[in-house]
Design a protein around this motif. Structure first.
Motif, PDB file in Angstrom:
ATOM      1  N   LYS A 291       1.337   6.063  -7.163  1.00 24.53           N
ATOM      2  CA  LYS A 291       0.130   6.786  -7.709  1.00 24.53           C
ATOM      3  C   LYS A 291       0.289   8.192  -7.715  1.00 24.53           C
ATOM      4  CE  LYS A 291      -4.643   7.109  -6.614  1.00 24.53           C
ATOM      5  NZ  LYS A 291      -5.504   6.718  -7.688  1.00 24.53           N
TER       6      LYS A 291
ATOM      7  N   LEU B 206       2.417   1.637  -3.690  1.00 29.10           N
ATOM      8  CA  LEU B 206       1.391   1.991  -4.445  1.00 29.10           C
ATOM      9  C   LEU B 206       0.975   3.445  -4.465  1.00 29.10           C
ATOM     10  CD1 LEU B 206      -0.885  -1.383  -4.787  1.00 29.10           C
ATOM     11  CD2 LEU B 206       0.808  -0.274  -6.532  1.00 29.10           C
ATOM     12  N   GLN B 207       0.855   3.926  -3.021  1.00 29.54           N
ATOM     13  CA  GLN B 207       0.592   5.231  -2.790  1.00 29.54           C
ATOM     14  C   GLN B 207       1.631   6.102  -3.310  1.00 29.54           C
ATOM     15  OE1 GLN B 207       0.020   5.974   1.492  1.00 29.54           O
ATOM     16  NE2 GLN B 207      -0.434   8.150   1.237  1.00 29.54           N
TER      17      GLN B 207
ATOM     18  N   GLU C  77       0.652  -1.341   0.189  1.00 31.52           N
ATOM     19  CA  GLU C  77       0.038  -0.030  -0.167  1.00 31.52           C
ATOM     20  C   GLU C  77       0.871   1.377   0.008  1.00 31.52           C
ATOM     21  OE1 GLU C  77      -2.485  -0.295   3.123  1.00 31.52           O
ATOM     22  OE2 GLU C  77      -3.738  -1.802   2.394  1.00 31.52           O
TER      23      GLU C  77
ATOM     24  N   GLU D  91      -4.978  -3.319 -10.673  1.00 32.61           N
ATOM     25  CA  GLU D  91      -6.293  -2.950  -9.764  1.00 32.61           C
ATOM     26  C   GLU D  91      -6.426  -1.598  -9.462  1.00 32.61           C
ATOM     27  OE1 GLU D  91      -5.602  -5.632  -6.433  1.00 32.61           O
ATOM     28  OE2 GLU D  91      -5.908  -7.631  -7.445  1.00 32.61           O
ATOM     29  N   GLU D  92      -5.379  -0.676  -9.438  1.00 34.97           N
ATOM     30  CA  GLU D  92      -5.611   0.776  -9.118  1.00 34.97           C
ATOM     31  C   GLU D  92      -6.321   1.624 -10.309  1.00 34.97           C
ATOM     32  OE1 GLU D  92      -4.379   2.651  -6.516  1.00 34.97           O
ATOM     33  OE2 GLU D  92      -3.929   0.577  -5.654  1.00 34.97           O
ATOM     34  N   GLU D  93      -6.811   2.569  -9.941  1.00 38.01           N
ATOM     35  CA  GLU D  93      -7.375   3.491 -10.675  1.00 38.01           C
ATOM     36  C   GLU D  93      -6.491   4.997 -10.695  1.00 38.01           C
ATOM     37  OE1 GLU D  93      -9.856   3.525 -12.746  1.00 38.01           O
ATOM     38  OE2 GLU D  93     -10.266   1.404 -12.115  1.00 38.01           O
ATOM     39  N   PHE D  94      -5.824   5.182 -11.813  1.00 36.45           N
ATOM     40  CA  PHE D  94      -5.020   6.324 -12.114  1.00 36.45           C
ATOM     41  C   PHE D  94      -5.422   7.404 -12.790  1.00 36.45           C
ATOM     42  CE2 PHE D  94      -1.688   2.877 -11.751  1.00 36.45           C
ATOM     43  CZ  PHE D  94      -1.500   2.885 -10.644  1.00 36.45           C
TER      44      PHE D  94
END
Length: 564
Positions: A211, A207-208, A204, A342-345
């Motif tokens: 992102k 990814l944070q 997390e 799986e992320e939304e960018f």
């Protein structure tokens, strides 16, 4: 009840247990005990005409299947001749398991006939080298060596076998107690370690940060190399979903389809205008499966100077080695891509995409482009592989051939080895007997391992060698034209063999393709099963452009004008 077998018998049984069905090599006195065991096994031996050829034949299997391949050579000159192919495998991360004969233990260090200090010589070009000095050492060594070939950053491993050790006996563990070491395994990919478990909390945080950096950028750019090709389908999905433009290295070609609007093409010394211009202005570079080598980056101190860098690679030694990074991850790309998908960018890069379209309009036309597209238009149906040697022909194929899959594109990248193509094509064809194999070569490269035409004919493989003949070492001449006042030295061949007669002597088909008069006859030749050389003659004045001179940035390219 326990069983006693010789070390050489154990090696052959081990290789059989790993699914290896053929092994290239060249025998000699110090490895004959291993060949004695090979002769009564189920493994076919492919007799190369030179040890370097044997090494590249083994590479053909590994590069096209993703499996560990083995190669056998004798001591002394056999070892020395194989070194080029192993160095090539090391640079391009190809899993080879090398077995070399060695003089008996009692003679080592005495300058015995055909003795070389193999472990000292090859230690810098392999992941590990083992000298077997005690028979029972072979059991643990084989398992470790095979695993190491496909572990982390894959590559070659070398086992040196004194002749007397090969004939000594070992006792196999009792097969009834569950400790049989000869358990059949699959490809090396099954042995790739997953590294430290990625905790959800740690992931997390990564990814944070990823992102945040990505969404703050206005011109993000993906930089993808050969280390990422096994995940080409998910990488295509990632690029398509988030509209992030991508550039690739020579080894990364085929990961993205050539007509993908987000694919800017190959970067670097002979990269596209769009790829190299994008590298100059991007504000974020996401590098995956690459090592920032000089052919790709140009002058490293001028490379992506405005960009933050995120580097994802399985090898910690590559991260930050040539280029400082903002964020890094030492992991197999397979472990991180599912999380990224799986992320939304939210990416605001419309202006940069418009800029890219203007770069794509800059003409990069070359007569070789239409020649290669014409060639591709008449390929027979079915699976095919495209290989090259090293030289101008390699760059032309990389620039213009419609490569659509990363594993069907095979070339020598980091080492740039002339003579790579023909023997590697033999290894590919042996591994894919129902496929079409096309090897593009030059009149310089083909001579480097010409003797393997005998192996090609002996195996009667469906390999077509496309010989682009300009009677020169083309890239050498081009640089002499550009940077040395057209002062030629060592770049022109003053004697030109008749390749049609050469093919007759090897009983191989020959066709001279006059590319100016269409492809109808060429198509008929390509339909014929078996080996052949297709020769096309081109002017020595044709260069490879764009061209980034050494020491310059990727934006300081030369756009040459080439006419027919």
């Amino acid at each position: 009840m326990s069983e006693q077998i010789t070390v050489s018998q154990y090696i052959i049984r081990f290789l059989e247990s790993k699914g290896i069905t053929w092994i290239p090599g060249v025998p000699g006195g110090t490895i004959l005990p291993l060949y004695e065991s090979l002769a009564v096994s189920n493994i076919e031996h492919v007799l190369a005409r030179h040890e370097q050829g044997a090494g590249f034949i083994a590479q053909g299997r590994s590069r096209s299947t993703g499996e560990v391949s083995a190669v056998f050579v004798s001591s002394g000159p056999g070892v020395a001749n194989l070194i080029t192919a192993v160095a090539d495998a090391q640079r391009d991360s190809v899993p080879l398991l090398v077995f070399s004969g060695q003089v008996p233990l009692a003679l080592m260090g005495s300058d015995a006939f055909q003795e070389l200090p193999t472990t000292k010589i090859v230690s810098s070009i392999v992941k590990n080298v083992y000298l077997i000095q005690e028979p029972n050492q072979i059991i643990e060594t084989l398992e470790e060596a095979y695993r190491l070939c496909g572990e982390g950053k894959i590559g070659p491993v070398w086992i040196d076998l004194p002749k007397d050790i090969q004939t000594q006996k070992i006792t196999l563990p009792n097969r009834n107690n569950g400790s049989d070491p000869l358990i059949k395994a699959g490809t090396y990919n099954e042995h790739i370690p997953k590294g430290n478990d990625i905790s959800l909390q740690w992931m997390e945080l990564f990814l944070q940060e990823f992102k945040s950096i990505l969404e703050d950028s206005k011109f993000p750019l993906l930089y993808i190399g050969g280390g990422a090709k096994k995940e080409y389908l998910r990488l295509r999905e990632f690029v398509s979903r988030f509209n992030i433009p991508v550039v690739t290295t020579l080894m990364g070609l085929g990961i993205f389809e050539k007509d993908d609007p987000m694919n800017l093409g190959m970067m670097g010394m002979h990269g596209t205008v769009a790829a190299n211009e994008a590298l100059g202005v991007c504000d974020l570079l996401i590098a995956i499966g690459v090592r920032f080598d000089d052919r790709a980056t140009g002058a490293i101190q001028k490379f992506c100077i405005q960009a933050k860098v995120i580097h994802i690679d399985i090898d910690a030694r590559e991260i930050g080695k040539n280029k400082p990074v903002t964020l890094s991850l030492q992991k197999d790309i397979s472990e991180i891509l599912p999380f990224l998908l799986e992320e939304e960018f939210l990416i605001e890069n419309k202006d940069s995409l418009l800029q890219i379209e203007t770069w794509k309009q800059i003409p990069e036309e070359h007569p070789m482009k239409s020649i290669l597209l014409d060639f591709a238009s008449v390929l027979p149906m079915g699976e095919h592989f495209v290989l090259t040697d090293v030289g101008q022909h390699q760059m032309w194929v990389a620039q213009y051939f419609p490569l659509c899959q990363p594993f069907s594109w095979i070339t020598s990248g980091g080492q740039g080895t002339m003579g790579f193509g023909l023997p590697t094509a033999i290894g590919v064809a042996l591994s894919h007997r129902d496929s079409h194999v096309y090897c593009f070569t030059g009149d310089g490269s083909i001579m480097m391992n010409l003797q393997e035409l005998s192996t090609l004919r002996e195996q009667n493989l469906n390999v077509k060698i496309i010989l682009i003949n300009n009677e020169h070492l083309g890239l050498v001449k081009q640089q002499q034209d550009l940077f040395y006042g057209s002062l030629y030295s060592g770049s022109k061949f003053y004697f030109h063999p008749d390749f049609s007669v050469l093919c007759q002597s090897f009983e191989i088909g020959y066709f001279e393709w006059d590319w100016r008069f269409g492809v109808e006859d060429l198509g008929k030749v390509l339909e014929i099963e078996g080996p052949a050389i297709i020769e096309l003659k081109v002017p020595s004045s044709w260069g490879v452009y764009p061209f980034v001179p050494g020491g310059k940035s990727n934006q300081e390219y030369i756009l040459g004008q080439v006419t027919t």
